[in-house]
Each structure stands twice: as structure tokens, then as C-alpha cells.
Design an enzyme around this catalytic site. Structure first.
Site, PDB file in Angstrom:
ATOM      1  N   CYS A 158       0.865  -1.184   0.000  1.00  0.00           N
ATOM      2  CA  CYS A 158       0.000   0.000   0.000  1.00  0.00           C
ATOM      3  C   CYS A 158       0.896   1.226   0.000  1.00  0.00           C
ATOM      4  O   CYS A 158       1.658   1.451   0.947  1.00  0.00           O
ATOM      5  CB  CYS A 158      -0.872  -0.034   1.267  1.00  0.00           C
ATOM      6  SG  CYS A 158      -1.928   1.408   1.476  1.00  0.00           S
ATOM      7  N   CYS A 187      -0.967   3.674  -6.666  1.00  0.00           N
ATOM      8  CA  CYS A 187      -1.839   3.023  -5.681  1.00  0.00           C
ATOM      9  C   CYS A 187      -2.021   1.592  -6.162  1.00  0.00           C
ATOM     10  O   CYS A 187      -2.280   1.373  -7.356  1.00  0.00           O
ATOM     11  CB  CYS A 187      -3.185   3.744  -5.630  1.00  0.00           C
ATOM     12  SG  CYS A 187      -4.476   2.849  -4.737  1.00  0.00           S
TER      13      CYS A 187
HETATM   14  N1  DGL Z   1      -3.974   0.476  -2.158  1.00  0.00           N
HETATM   15  C1  DGL Z   1      -3.538   1.600  -1.438  1.00  0.00           C
HETATM   16  C2  DGL Z   1      -2.348   2.313  -2.004  1.00  0.00           C
HETATM   17  O1  DGL Z   1      -1.539   1.704  -2.661  1.00  0.00           O
HETATM   18  C3  DGL Z   1      -4.503   2.493  -0.711  1.00  0.00           C
HETATM   19  C4  DGL Z   1      -5.836   2.759  -1.240  1.00  0.00           C
HETATM   20  C5  DGL Z   1      -6.724   3.412  -0.213  1.00  0.00           C
HETATM   21  O2  DGL Z   1      -7.117   2.730   0.715  1.00  0.00           O
HETATM   22  O3  DGL Z   1      -7.013   4.612  -0.343  1.00  0.00           O
HETATM   23  O4  DGL Z   1      -2.153   3.480  -1.775  1.00  0.00           O
END
Ligand code: DGL
Length: 317
Positions: A133, A243
Site C-alpha cells: 500500500c 496506488c
Molecule cells: N492500495 C492503497 C495504495 O496503494 C490504498 C488505497 C486506499 O485505501 O485509499 O495506496
């Protein structure tokens, strides 16, 4: 040196006692090896106790999972890559779907939630973790590394390879609002040869839709139009998926780019680089699996009955 020796022998003693008590019951949890592994390896080679430690470490590591955490389904794109590149490892996936998206939350909230997710994986007995993440990484990776005893690998937006693309057009970095505003990302950006080439665009709304199980190429036009229409007709050489959720909707970005931008708009993500780093870290800590085939354990703070089939189909793609 004497102190290191004492620590190693002490850990070996503890490990032996615990093995006698727990072998056959909780080897899979790997918890009994947690302290022994890292202190023992740091102590180097030599005594019988240290040789013994290395042997049980390898056995424990063979049974233990690498934890992969994200706010929700996005980190499954990293896990999918890990299943291709490190297929002998076992994995625990923890999605904090009940609290997704993280990207519009305060930094303090993101840090607390991420710490809880990693604690849940630590309780399971992982040997290493991947913070799959970008938002959590940018918010609190240093604090996490200080708080847990296992190695933690993180992900960064792939602006470096994106900025190496030929052309005089822009590089788009799409991410959550938190990632784009955090000092960690700003620092990364400042290390690029020409930071002004990069246009960082927060894209709220995409993650919510992906979390609902929506992945169709034409299902995001309205949100992309809202965030990207100011670039209509521009030359875009590269688009960075900053993301991990966005990796699952690359076709939506490619579709939008083909309709609204000039330039080749090559898509980049940091997943493969992250998994290669995980491989190096497992090897450096002598905890990689020498054989076997991947088992994936899925945990979520959300509705497991709804999410499990989506998760399984995402990692199988
Ligand atoms: N998948 C996550 C990232 O890479 C976060 C997405 C979220 O929860 O806003 O930033």
C-alpha cells in the site's frame, strides 16, 4: 562478542525448551522462532548453538508465511506478482477492507490502522511483511520497521522508471490524496532528474469503486474525467499507478489515455520491483523457502464471504 554468544546460546536454550513443549502443535505459527531467528543470524556462525539456530530457523521459515497488507483489495496486485516471482513462498494476505479507503483519512488514522493490520499478521506468526500500500508506506513505514521484529518491505510509486521513458511529454503519477501530499513521496519526487515533468494527481473515488468489485475498462470514465480533464489533449509519456488498487484497472487508464491524451502513455507500477526486493530480503535473512508451492491464507477486517471470491479471482488473473 561474549554478549552476542551469550544471547545466541540463551535463545537456543529457549528455542529447545519451547520446541519440546510445542513441537507438533504450533510450528506453523512460527512464533517460537521469532526472536531466535534474527538474534541468532546477527550473531554469525560458530558455536553449536548458532548452527542449531540456523537449522531451526530454516525449518521455521519454511512453515511461515510472508504477510502482505493493504487497506483492501489493492495489495492483491502485489501478491499476484509475488506468486509469479516467488512461487515457493507461503503468504498471508491481510486486507483492512472494513476501513478502506485509507487515502482520504488523516495520517494519524492511517498509521493506527496500518499498525493494527501488521499486528494482526504478527500474531499469525509471519516471517516478513510487505506493505502493499503506497499510502501506508508513505505514512508510517519507518514507525512500522521500528515496531516489529521481522523485515518489512514497502512499495513506492514507480516514478523513477516512468521518468526514464523517452519523450518530451509529461509523466502522470496517480495516487491517493494522502500519498501525493506526504513528505516521503515529495522527497522521492525531488530526487528525479526533472521533477517538473511529473504531474501528481490524487484520484479519490477510484478505490471505493474497485472495493465494490468493479474492474471494467469503461466503468471509471466519470471519475477519470473529473480528475484528469485539465490535461485534455496533452502529451503524456507515462502514467504511474501510485496506488496498488489502480493496477487492477490499467485498462481504464489506457482507455482514458487513448481518448484524451497524445503520447504513448505507458503504464508503470512498482509491484515487480517490490517483490524482487522481498526476494532479496528473504535471502539476506536466510528465511526464503528452498522448495514447496505457494499457499495463500486470506484474512480481512471486512465481509469475508463477499470479498473472498473477488480476492481469489484477482490473484489468479
Ligand atoms: N492500495 C492503497 C495504495 O496503494 C490504498 C488505497 C486506499 O485505501 O485509499 O495506496
Amino acid at each position: 562478542m561474549v554478549e552476542q554468544q551469550r544471547k545466541a546460546d540463551n535463545h537456543a536454550g529457549i528455542a529447545i525448551v519451547k520446541i519440546e513443549a510445542e513441537i507438533g502443535v504450533s510450528l506453523g505459527s512460527g512464533l517460537i522462532f521469532k526472536n531466535a531467528r534474527f538474534d541468532g543470524d546477527a550473531a554469525g556462525s560458530g558455536s553449536a548453538a548458532q548452527v542449531f539456530l540456523r537449522r531451526i530457523n530454516r525449518f521455521g521459515a519454511f512453515l511461515q508465511e510472508t504477510g502482505t497488507a493493504d487497506s483492501g483489495l489493492g495489495g492483491a496486485s502485489v501478491l499476484r506478482e509475488a506468486l509469479h516471482l516467488l512461487p515457493r513462498e507461503n503468504y498471508l494476505y491481510y486486507g483492512d477492507n472494513a476501513n478502506a479507503p485509507y487515502g482520504d483519512r488523516t495520517y494519524a488514522d492511517i498509521a493506527v490502522l496500518t499498525e493494527k493490520s501488521v499486528s494482526a499478521m504478527a500474531d499469525f506468526g509471519i516471517k516478513a511483511a510487505v506493505i502493499a500500500c503506497n499510502t501506508a508506506t508513505a505514512t508510517c513505514i519507518d514507525a512500522l520497521r521500528g515496531a516489529f521484529p521481522f523485515p518489512i518491505v514497502s512499495i513506492e510509486p514507480a516514478i523513477k522508471p516512468a521518468c526514464e521513458t523517452e519523450g518530451s511529454g509529461r509523466v502522470l503519477m496517480l495516487s491517493t490524496a494522502a500519498t501525493a501530499s506526504l513528505p516521503r513521496y515529495k522527497h522521492l519526487l525531488s530526487t528525479m532528474k526533472d521533477p517538473s515533468r511529473v504531474v501528481s494527481v490524487p484520484c479519490p473515488g477510484l478505490v471505493e469503486r474497485i472495493e465494490r468489485g468493479c474492474f471494467a475498462a469503461d466503468a471509471f470514465d466519470d471519475i477519470l474525467e473529473k480528475h484528469l480533464s485539465f490535461l485534455e489533449g496533452e502529451t503524456i509519456d507515462a502514467i504511474v499507478m501510485g496506488c496498488t488498487h489502480y493496477v487492477f484497472i490499467k485498462k481504464a487508464f489506457a482507455r482514458y489515455a487513448s481518448l484524451h491524451f497524445k503520447g504513448k502513455a505507458e503504464l508503470f507500477d512498482g509491484n515487480a520491483a517490490t517483490v524482487r526486493q522481498l526476494g532479496r530480503v528473504l535471502k539476506a535473512n536466510n528465511i526464503e523457502n528452498p522448495c514447496g508451492s505457494a499457499h495463500v491464507e486470506y484474512r480481512t477486517s471486512g465481509d469475508k464471504a463477499r470479498l473472498d471470491p473477488i480476492f481469489r479471482s484477482l490473484i489468479a488473473r
